[in-house]
Design a protein around this motif. Structure first.
Motif, PDB file in Angstrom:
ATOM      1  N   ILE A 136     128.554 130.111  -4.569  1.00 14.45           N
ATOM      2  CA  ILE A 136     128.631 129.463  -5.967  1.00 14.45           C
ATOM      3  C   ILE A 136     127.580 129.944  -7.105  1.00 14.45           C
ATOM      4  O   ILE A 136     126.360 130.002  -6.717  1.00 14.45           O
ATOM      5  CB  ILE A 136     128.748 127.948  -5.721  1.00 14.45           C
ATOM      6  CG1 ILE A 136     129.760 127.544  -4.656  1.00 14.45           C
ATOM      7  CG2 ILE A 136     128.729 127.272  -7.086  1.00 14.45           C
ATOM      8  CD1 ILE A 136     129.477 126.089  -4.166  1.00 14.45           C
ATOM      9  N   CYS A 138     126.293 129.329 -10.881  1.00 18.21           N
ATOM     10  CA  CYS A 138     126.253 128.373 -12.244  1.00 18.21           C
ATOM     11  C   CYS A 138     125.289 128.239 -12.973  1.00 18.21           C
ATOM     12  O   CYS A 138     124.296 128.881 -12.716  1.00 18.21           O
ATOM     13  CB  CYS A 138     126.763 126.817 -11.665  1.00 18.21           C
ATOM     14  SG  CYS A 138     125.648 126.167 -10.650  1.00 18.21           S
ATOM     15  N   ALA A 152     127.383 120.710  -9.825  1.00 16.82           N
ATOM     16  CA  ALA A 152     127.557 122.099 -10.498  1.00 16.82           C
ATOM     17  C   ALA A 152     128.102 121.933 -11.797  1.00 16.82           C
ATOM     18  O   ALA A 152     129.101 121.345 -12.083  1.00 16.82           O
ATOM     19  CB  ALA A 152     128.121 123.068  -9.261  1.00 16.82           C
ATOM     20  N   VAL A 156     130.568 127.631 -13.939  1.00 18.51           N
ATOM     21  CA  VAL A 156     130.903 127.428 -12.539  1.00 18.51           C
ATOM     22  C   VAL A 156     131.530 128.716 -12.009  1.00 18.51           C
ATOM     23  O   VAL A 156     132.687 128.653 -12.230  1.00 18.51           O
ATOM     24  CB  VAL A 156     131.226 126.204 -11.861  1.00 18.51           C
ATOM     25  CG1 VAL A 156     131.421 126.034 -10.356  1.00 18.51           C
ATOM     26  CG2 VAL A 156     130.352 125.122 -12.426  1.00 18.51           C
ATOM     27  N   GLU A 170     132.644 122.568 -14.528  1.00 14.22           N
ATOM     28  CA  GLU A 170     131.899 121.702 -13.531  1.00 14.22           C
ATOM     29  C   GLU A 170     132.646 121.902 -12.034  1.00 14.22           C
ATOM     30  O   GLU A 170     133.897 121.992 -11.886  1.00 14.22           O
ATOM     31  CB  GLU A 170     132.008 120.092 -14.006  1.00 14.22           C
ATOM     32  CG  GLU A 170     131.371 120.256 -15.087  1.00 14.22           C
ATOM     33  CD  GLU A 170     131.220 118.519 -15.655  1.00 14.22           C
ATOM     34  OE1 GLU A 170     132.037 117.820 -15.033  1.00 14.22           O
ATOM     35  OE2 GLU A 170     130.702 118.215 -16.653  1.00 14.22           O
TER      36      GLU A 170
END
Length: 192
Positions: A136, A138, A152, A156, A170
């Protein structure tokens, strides 16, 4: 001659009186200054003991529960202030643990750790990599504890290797890193 002696004695007396007046005025000013600044000194001393700050290089922070490590983070530079109980971090690396094994690792340009709330906020080129290779990326992540969802936000991008890349603004991750979902508008690319 007598007149000269009398004048000389009066002159000496004038010097003695002038010197005495100056000495008394200086002594009075010194005592009065001490009285005035006493309250300032007390306030400074109180603030010194109340507002503690520390700048730390190579900072390592961990949280454990019942002898098990929940997470750890390393920062090249940290600054702690007890007025707000926050540690400001730069160049952050860390791990989240599950069943005594690293479940995911993370890095970011900077972040904060709230020592009372046990809350970590990472921002600036945040990257989290799970043990299965899912990653991930972000702009910002907020971790408020194992039982709270991780938020997050900002650009993203979640990649599940050999499956899909999901992008959105998000995402919400489970606090134990078992699952996640994107909120709002998303864009998904599948591997073929």
């Amino acid at each position: 001659m007598k007149l000269e002696k009398i004048l000389k004695d009066k002159k000496n007396l004038a010097y003695i009186i002038t010197f005495s007046i100056i000495a008394i005025a200086c002594l009075w000013a010194f005592i009065y200054a001490g009285i005035i600044t006493k309250s300032f000194k007390n306030k400074i001393i109180d603030q010194t003991y109340q507002n503690k700050e520390a700048n730390i290089e190579n900072l390592l922070v961990t949280e454990t529960k019942d002898g098990d490590k929940l997470w750890e983070l390393y920062s090249e530079v940290g600054r702690y202030s007890d007025t707000d109980n926050i540690v400001f971090l730069e160049k952050v690396l860390g791990n989240f643990y599950k069943d005594k094994k690293v479940k995911s690792s993370f890095k970011s340009d900077s972040g904060t750790y709230h020592s009372i709330k046990k809350e970590i906020i990472l921002y600036g080129n945040v990257l989290i990599v799970y043990d299965d290779g899912t990653n991930i990326q972000c702009d910002r992540i907020k971790y408020a504890g194992k039982n709270e969802d991780i938020k997050a936000s900002g650009n993203v991008r979640i990649e599940k290797p050999n499956e899909a890349i999901i992008m959105g603004n998000e995402a919400v991750l489970k606090g134990d890193f078992s699952d996640f979902h994107i909120e709002g508008r998303t864009q998904t690319q599948f591997y073929m």
